[in-house]
Design a protein around this motif. Sequence first.
Motif, short mmCIF file in Angstrom:
data_model
loop_
_atom_site.label_atom_id
_atom_site.label_comp_id
_atom_site.label_asym_id
_atom_site.label_seq_id
_atom_site.Cartn_x
_atom_site.Cartn_y
_atom_site.Cartn_z
N ARG A 175 33.86 48.40 57.19
CA ARG A 175 34.62 49.49 57.16
C ARG A 175 35.86 49.02 55.98
O ARG A 175 36.38 50.05 55.21
CB ARG A 175 35.55 49.62 58.28
N PHE A 176 36.28 47.76 55.79
CA PHE A 176 37.24 47.44 54.73
C PHE A 176 36.56 47.36 53.27
O PHE A 176 37.32 48.12 52.56
CB PHE A 176 37.69 45.96 55.12
N TYR A 177 35.38 47.16 53.23
CA TYR A 177 34.70 47.47 52.04
C TYR A 177 34.44 48.92 51.76
O TYR A 177 34.86 49.13 50.40
CB TYR A 177 33.36 46.60 52.13
N ARG A 178 34.04 49.63 52.64
CA ARG A 178 33.92 51.09 52.32
C ARG A 178 35.36 51.89 51.99
O ARG A 178 35.51 52.56 51.13
CB ARG A 178 33.27 51.76 53.33
N ARG A 179 36.44 51.26 52.40
CA ARG A 179 37.77 52.09 52.16
C ARG A 179 38.19 51.47 50.96
O ARG A 179 38.94 52.26 50.13
CB ARG A 179 38.55 51.37 53.41
N HIS A 180 37.71 50.18 50.54
CA HIS A 180 38.50 49.93 49.46
C HIS A 180 37.31 49.44 48.29
O HIS A 180 37.47 48.52 47.36
CB HIS A 180 39.15 48.68 49.34
N GLU A 181 36.13 50.28 48.50
CA GLU A 181 34.96 50.11 47.58
C GLU A 181 35.16 50.01 46.14
O GLU A 181 34.78 49.11 45.74
CB GLU A 181 34.00 50.95 48.00
N THR A 182 35.80 51.21 45.61
CA THR A 182 35.95 51.29 44.22
C THR A 182 36.66 50.05 43.61
O THR A 182 36.28 49.47 42.60
CB THR A 182 36.77 52.37 43.97
N VAL A 183 37.78 49.62 44.29
CA VAL A 183 38.52 48.57 43.82
C VAL A 183 37.93 47.11 43.70
O VAL A 183 38.08 46.53 42.72
CB VAL A 183 40.00 48.23 44.40
N ILE A 184 37.15 46.79 44.89
CA ILE A 184 36.35 45.76 44.98
C ILE A 184 34.99 45.68 43.92
O ILE A 184 34.86 44.76 43.59
CB ILE A 184 35.82 45.73 46.31
N ARG A 186 35.17 47.04 40.99
CA ARG A 186 35.51 47.09 39.92
C ARG A 186 35.89 45.66 39.62
O ARG A 186 36.07 44.91 38.72
CB ARG A 186 36.74 47.96 39.50
#
Length: 213
Positions: A175-184, A186
């Motif tokens: 859930r954390f990854y999908r919420r911040h996927e774009t930032v992670i 990049r």
Amino acid sequence: MSSSLLAGTFLAALAYTLIPGPAFLALLGIGAGQGRQAGAFFMGGHLAGDILWSALALVAIIGAKTIGTTFFDVLGVICGLYLGWIGWSALNAKPKDGGGALMAVERPLRRGLIFGLTNPKGYPVALATFTALLAGSSDALEFSGLPMLLAVSLLGFLTADIVLIGIIGAGVVRRFYRRHETVIVRLSGLLFIGFAVQALWHSAPSLFGYRRA
């Protein structure tokens, strides 16, 4: 073979796999974005590299002549170019239609195999880790015991893989990854490019006959 030697070998393999690096970042993205099965396939392919580098490290520690530097310089250049390509792909990744993972890997087993065999931390970190944890038992190391040491190393790798797959597939991590996927993705891309530059910086000059002062 003493129990302390076997325990040191197991812990060395465990630590080698759990040390964060390019493969860890790739596993995080694959497992959190595509699930535990894809992560397991990636780690299954990566296991080939784990075995290769640990075998070379153990051979060197036991006392054989180490492989010449040219082999590792070539490997470093290949690795640098490969990591650079992955980093550039991550920086330019576009959101998928339907909410799919930003950086979906179609063949995680093949990606893991390539990653394992071109891992920039491979031989040096394996050599350092195994040396540190086997130093106290160095007098007992013999080539006749190499198969047993590799078997214990394999057990350590598999144990670490199970731990990592369990972590990256956990609901809170996904859930954390999908919420911040774009930032992670990049930031991971920038890190991969950094790893690529480092690999090329250390390998290319020696390969082409230049020596940094």
